[in-house]
Scaffold this motif. Structure first.
Motif, PDB file in Angstrom:
ATOM      1  N   ALA A 162       0.823  -1.202   0.000  1.00  0.00           N
ATOM      2  CA  ALA A 162       0.000   0.000   0.000  1.00  0.00           C
ATOM      3  C   ALA A 162       0.862   1.258   0.000  1.00  0.00           C
ATOM      4  O   ALA A 162       1.699   1.450   0.885  1.00  0.00           O
ATOM      5  CB  ALA A 162      -0.932  -0.001   1.210  1.00  0.00           C
ATOM      6  N   ALA A 163       0.625   2.124  -0.982  1.00  0.00           N
ATOM      7  CA  ALA A 163       1.357   3.377  -1.058  1.00  0.00           C
ATOM      8  C   ALA A 163       0.816   4.395  -0.056  1.00  0.00           C
ATOM      9  O   ALA A 163       1.526   5.315   0.347  1.00  0.00           O
ATOM     10  CB  ALA A 163       1.293   3.948  -2.470  1.00  0.00           C
ATOM     11  N   ALA A 164      -0.443   4.240   0.338  1.00  0.00           N
ATOM     12  CA  ALA A 164      -1.068   5.155   1.297  1.00  0.00           C
ATOM     13  C   ALA A 164      -2.113   4.395   2.092  1.00  0.00           C
ATOM     14  O   ALA A 164      -2.549   3.306   1.706  1.00  0.00           O
ATOM     15  CB  ALA A 164      -1.708   6.331   0.569  1.00  0.00           C
ATOM     16  N   GLN A 165      -2.521   4.964   3.202  1.00  0.00           N
ATOM     17  CA  GLN A 165      -3.563   4.359   4.026  1.00  0.00           C
ATOM     18  C   GLN A 165      -4.835   4.168   3.211  1.00  0.00           C
ATOM     19  O   GLN A 165      -5.194   4.991   2.383  1.00  0.00           O
ATOM     20  CB  GLN A 165      -3.839   5.270   5.224  1.00  0.00           C
ATOM     21  CG  GLN A 165      -4.876   4.747   6.198  1.00  0.00           C
ATOM     22  CD  GLN A 165      -5.009   5.655   7.406  1.00  0.00           C
ATOM     23  OE1 GLN A 165      -4.009   6.119   7.962  1.00  0.00           O
ATOM     24  NE2 GLN A 165      -6.238   5.938   7.804  1.00  0.00           N
ATOM     25  N   ASP A 166      -5.536   3.063   3.466  1.00  0.00           N
ATOM     26  CA  ASP A 166      -6.703   2.742   2.649  1.00  0.00           C
ATOM     27  C   ASP A 166      -7.644   1.843   3.439  1.00  0.00           C
ATOM     28  O   ASP A 166      -7.322   1.382   4.539  1.00  0.00           O
ATOM     29  CB  ASP A 166      -6.255   2.039   1.369  1.00  0.00           C
ATOM     30  CG  ASP A 166      -7.180   2.300   0.187  1.00  0.00           C
ATOM     31  OD1 ASP A 166      -8.367   2.613   0.430  1.00  0.00           O
ATOM     32  OD2 ASP A 166      -6.721   2.190  -0.956  1.00  0.00           O
ATOM     33  N   ILE A 167      -8.810   1.581   2.865  1.00  0.00           N
ATOM     34  CA  ILE A 167      -9.769   0.628   3.425  1.00  0.00           C
ATOM     35  C   ILE A 167     -10.269  -0.253   2.284  1.00  0.00           C
ATOM     36  O   ILE A 167     -10.754   0.256   1.267  1.00  0.00           O
ATOM     37  CB  ILE A 167     -10.960   1.338   4.102  1.00  0.00           C
ATOM     38  CG1 ILE A 167     -10.478   2.206   5.270  1.00  0.00           C
ATOM     39  CG2 ILE A 167     -11.974   0.307   4.606  1.00  0.00           C
ATOM     40  CD1 ILE A 167     -11.595   2.974   5.957  1.00  0.00           C
ATOM     41  N   LEU A 168     -10.131  -1.555   2.424  1.00  0.00           N
ATOM     42  CA  LEU A 168     -10.601  -2.483   1.401  1.00  0.00           C
ATOM     43  C   LEU A 168     -12.121  -2.543   1.402  1.00  0.00           C
ATOM     44  O   LEU A 168     -12.768  -2.197   2.396  1.00  0.00           O
ATOM     45  CB  LEU A 168     -10.012  -3.875   1.639  1.00  0.00           C
ATOM     46  CG  LEU A 168      -8.478  -3.987   1.575  1.00  0.00           C
ATOM     47  CD1 LEU A 168      -8.049  -5.424   1.842  1.00  0.00           C
ATOM     48  CD2 LEU A 168      -7.959  -3.520   0.218  1.00  0.00           C
ATOM     49  N   PRO A 169     -12.740  -2.972   0.317  1.00  0.00           N
ATOM     50  CA  PRO A 169     -14.204  -3.021   0.233  1.00  0.00           C
ATOM     51  C   PRO A 169     -14.877  -3.807   1.350  1.00  0.00           C
ATOM     52  O   PRO A 169     -16.019  -3.502   1.715  1.00  0.00           O
ATOM     53  CB  PRO A 169     -14.450  -3.678  -1.127  1.00  0.00           C
ATOM     54  CG  PRO A 169     -13.281  -3.271  -1.947  1.00  0.00           C
ATOM     55  CD  PRO A 169     -12.119  -3.288  -0.989  1.00  0.00           C
TER      56      PRO A 169
END
Length: 514
Positions: free
Chosen positions: A386-393
Motif C-alpha cells: 500500500a502506497a497510502a492508508q486505505d480501506i478495502l471493500p
C-alpha cells in the motif's frame, strides 16, 4: 543479615511478579487489538508476531492460510510476522478487484517485493512500478499482440514438440522407462521460451546432453529468491546477503551466470546484425522477442532484465500447469477421453500439427486447463504494498506500507466462490449452455487482472493446448504406483519429487511425427 536476605527475596519476587503481570497484560491488550482487527487471523504476540503459529504450520502454509480465510466472514485475515510488514491476506474478489483495478495506483509492487526479486529481475517489467513499468508495458503489449509473434510461437512449438518431445515419449514407451514428466515439461518450456524470447536453441530436451550451467543457475536463482518471500524471519536473508554467505552467496553466483548468459546473447545478436550491415534488427518483425526489443532502441541492461522476466514467467508457469493437468487426467480418465475426442475431431491444417485456428477450437481442453489451474495455480499468491492508508471493500483497514496479498490457491477452494464441489476436478463448471463462459478475472486471478493482466496469457494457452493435445492424441500416461503429489509454492508452484510416469502408445501406429 537473615532478615535483610528475606526482604531482598520478597522484593525480587514482587518485582518479577509485576514484570510478568505487565507482560501478560501487554499480550492480552495486543491480542485484543488484533482480534478487533480480525479475530480470525493467526494469534500474534508482541515483538514475535505470529512466528509461533507460522512455525507450527510451516509444512502446510497453503492449507493453513486457506483454513483461516475460509473461517473469516470477510475472507480476509491480517498477519503480523517478525521483522516484516503487517500483511493483509485476502481471498475476497471485491478486495482483489480493488487492489488490481479500482485503486491500482495505491497498490504497486512496492520496495519490499522488488527487493526480493531485484537481484534476478533487476528493472524488468515484472519487478518495477510507475513510469518505468508503464513504458515497458506499452512496448511489450505491442509486441505480444503482433500476429507475427504468435505465428513464431506456433512454429517454435512444432519444432520442439514433434522433433524432440514426441521421439522422447516414443522411446520411453518402447523401453518401458519411467519419465519425470514435470522435468520433461520444464525442459520443453525452457527450450520453447528461449526460442521465442532469445532466438536461441538450448536443446534441454536432448537427454544425452548435460543440463547447461545457466539453466541450473536459473533454477537456483528462482528458488532462493522465492524462499526469501516465505522466510519466517524476514531480516534473515538480508543479513546473509550483506555477509555474502549461505543461500545468498549461491544466489549472487547464480544471478551472475544468468545475466552473463543473456548479455552474451544480446551482444552477439547486435554484432551479427552489424556485420550483416542490413539493419536486421530494424526490419525483422517476424522473429524472436529479443530482436523486437532491440529494434525499439532499448539499452542492453533494460532488455536483459525484460527478457529474464519473460523467461522466468514463460518457463515455469506453463510447465507447472501442464504437470498438474496431466496428473489430474490420470485420475479422471473420462475427462481425458473427452479431450482426445475433441482434438481428434480437428483436421490438422499444417504438415505437422495444429495451427492457431485449430487451437482456438479446443474449448473443452481450455476448460480443463482452467479447472486445473483453479485447484493448482502456477502462482499460489501475489503481493502488493500500500502506497497510502486505505480501506478495502470488506472494511479491512490498510496502513501505508502494508503488504496486501491475494491468494489464488485459497480462492480456488472457497465454497462461496465455487460451490460445495469446489475440491472436485469438474471442467464442465466452465461451460454455460454448451459454450465457455466468461469468469470474473478477480474471482480467478491466475493471470492477474486489471492493468497488470498477464501479457503472455494467450501464448500460454497456445503452448499448453498444443502440447497437451499432441501428447494425449498419441500417448497415455500412467503414474508410478505410490506417487503422491505435493504442491510446493515457490515463485512458481511445482510438484515435489516430480511426476513419475510410464508412457504407452494410445494407438498401434508408430511414427516419429504423426
Amino acid at each position: 543479615m537473615q532478615p535483610n536476605l528475606g526482604f531482598a527475596m520478597s522484593l525480587f519476587f514482587l518485582l518479577s511478579l509485576s514484570l510478568w503481570t505487565f507482560f501478560f497484560l501487554c499480550i492480552c491488550i495486543y491480542k485484543s487489538y488484533c482480534s478487533s482487527v480480525n479475530r480470525f487471523s493467526p494469534p500474534s504476540y508482541p515483538f514475535i508476531g505470529c512466528l509461533i503459529s507460522f512455525f507450527k504450520n510451516r509444512r502446510r502454509l497453503l492449507a493453513w492460510y486457506t483454513d483461516l480465510l475460509s473461517s473469516s466472514p470477510t475472507r480476509t485475515i491480517v498477519v503480523h510476522r517478525l521483522g516484516s510488514r503487517r500483511t493483509v491476506v485476502t481471498a475476497n474478489p471485491a478486495n482483489v478487484e480493488y487492489m488490481l483495478k479500482t485503486n491500482f495506483l495505491n497498490f504497486p509492487k512496492g520496495q519490499p517485493f522488488t527487493d526480493i526479486l531485484g537481484d534476478l529481475l533487476g528493472c524488468g517489467i515484472f519487478n518495477v512500478d510507475g513510469e518505468l513499468w508503464s513504458t515497458q508495458r506499452k512496448l511489450a503489449s505491442h509486441e505480444f499482440s503482433a500476429k507475427s509473434l504468435r505465428e513464431f510461437v506456433v512454429k517454435a512449438l512444432e519444432e520442439e514438440v514433434h522433433f524432440r518431445l514426441i521421439p522422447l515419449l516414443e522411446n520411453a514407451a518402447r523401453t518401458n522407462a519411467v519419465l519425470d514428466l514435470q522435468d520433461v515439461l520444464g525442459r520443453l518450456a525452457f527450450d520453447t521460451v528461449c526460442k521465442v524470447t532469445l532466438g536461441s536453441d538450448e536443446q534441454c530436451l536432448d537427454m544425452s546432453r548435460a543440463v547447461p550451467g545457466h539453466v541450473k543457475a536459473f533454477d537456483t536463482a528462482t528458488e532462493v529468491s522465492a524462499k526469501r518471500a516465505v522466510a519466517p524471519i524476514f531480516l534473515a536473508w538480508k543479513a546473509k546477503r550483506i555477509l555474502n554467505v549461505g543461500s545468498e552467496k549461491k544466489l549472487k553466483e547464480a544471478v551472475h551466470t544468468v545475466h552473463t548468459w543473456v548479455s552474451d546473447i544480446i551482444r552477439n545478436k547486435k554484432l551479427t546484425s552489424n556485420n550483416n550491415n542490413n539493419n536486421t534488427l530494424e526490419n525483422d518483425k517476424s522473429g524472436d522477442l529479443l530482436s523486437r526489443l532491440l529494434s525499439a532502441g532499448l539499452g542492453d541492461e533494460e532488455v536483459r532484465d525484460m527478457v529474464v522476466s519473460f523467461i522466468m514467467a514463460g518457463r515455469d508457469t506453463t510447465s507447472a500447469a501442464m504437470t498438474w493437468l496431466f496428473w489430474l487426467l490420470t485420475k479422471h480418465r473420462h475427462v481425458e477421453q473427452t479431450i482426445v475426442k475433441e482434438v481428434s475431431s480437428l483436421s490438422k491444417t499444417t504438415s505437422l500439427g495444429y495451427d492457431y485456428e485449430d487451437l482456438k477450437e479446443m474449448k473443452f481442453l481450455k476448460a480443463c486447463l482452467c479447472e486445473s489451474m483453479r485447484l493448482y495455480p502456477p502462482v499460489a499468491w501475489d503481493s502488493k504494498h500500500a502506497a497510502a492508508q486505505d480501506i478495502l471493500p470488506d472494511g479491512t483497514p490498510v496502513r501505508k506500507g502494508d503488504r496486501v496479498t491475494y491468494f489464488p490457491y485459497g480462492m480456488g477452494r472457497m465454497e462461496e466462490l465455487w460451490g460445495k464441489d469446489r475440491l472436485e476436478f469438474k471442467p464442465e463448471r466452465w461451460f454455460e449452455k454448451g459454450e465457455l463462459k466468461a469468469v470474473n478475472p478477480f474471482k480467478f486471478p491466475v493471470f492477474q487482472a486489471g492493468p497488470r493482466m498477464c501479457l503472455g496469457k494467450e501464448m500460454a494457452f497456445i503452448q499448453m493446448k498444443y502440447v497437451v493435445a499432441t501428447v494425449l492424441k498419441r500417448f497415455e500416461l500412467v503414474p508410478v504406483s505410490g506417487n503422491v503429489p505435493v504442491f510446493v509454492p515457490l515463485l512458481t508452484a511445482h510438484m515435489a519429487g516430480g511426476l513419475q510416469v510410464y508412457v504407452t502408445e494410445r494407438t498401434a501406429q508408430k511414427s516419429s511425427i504423426w
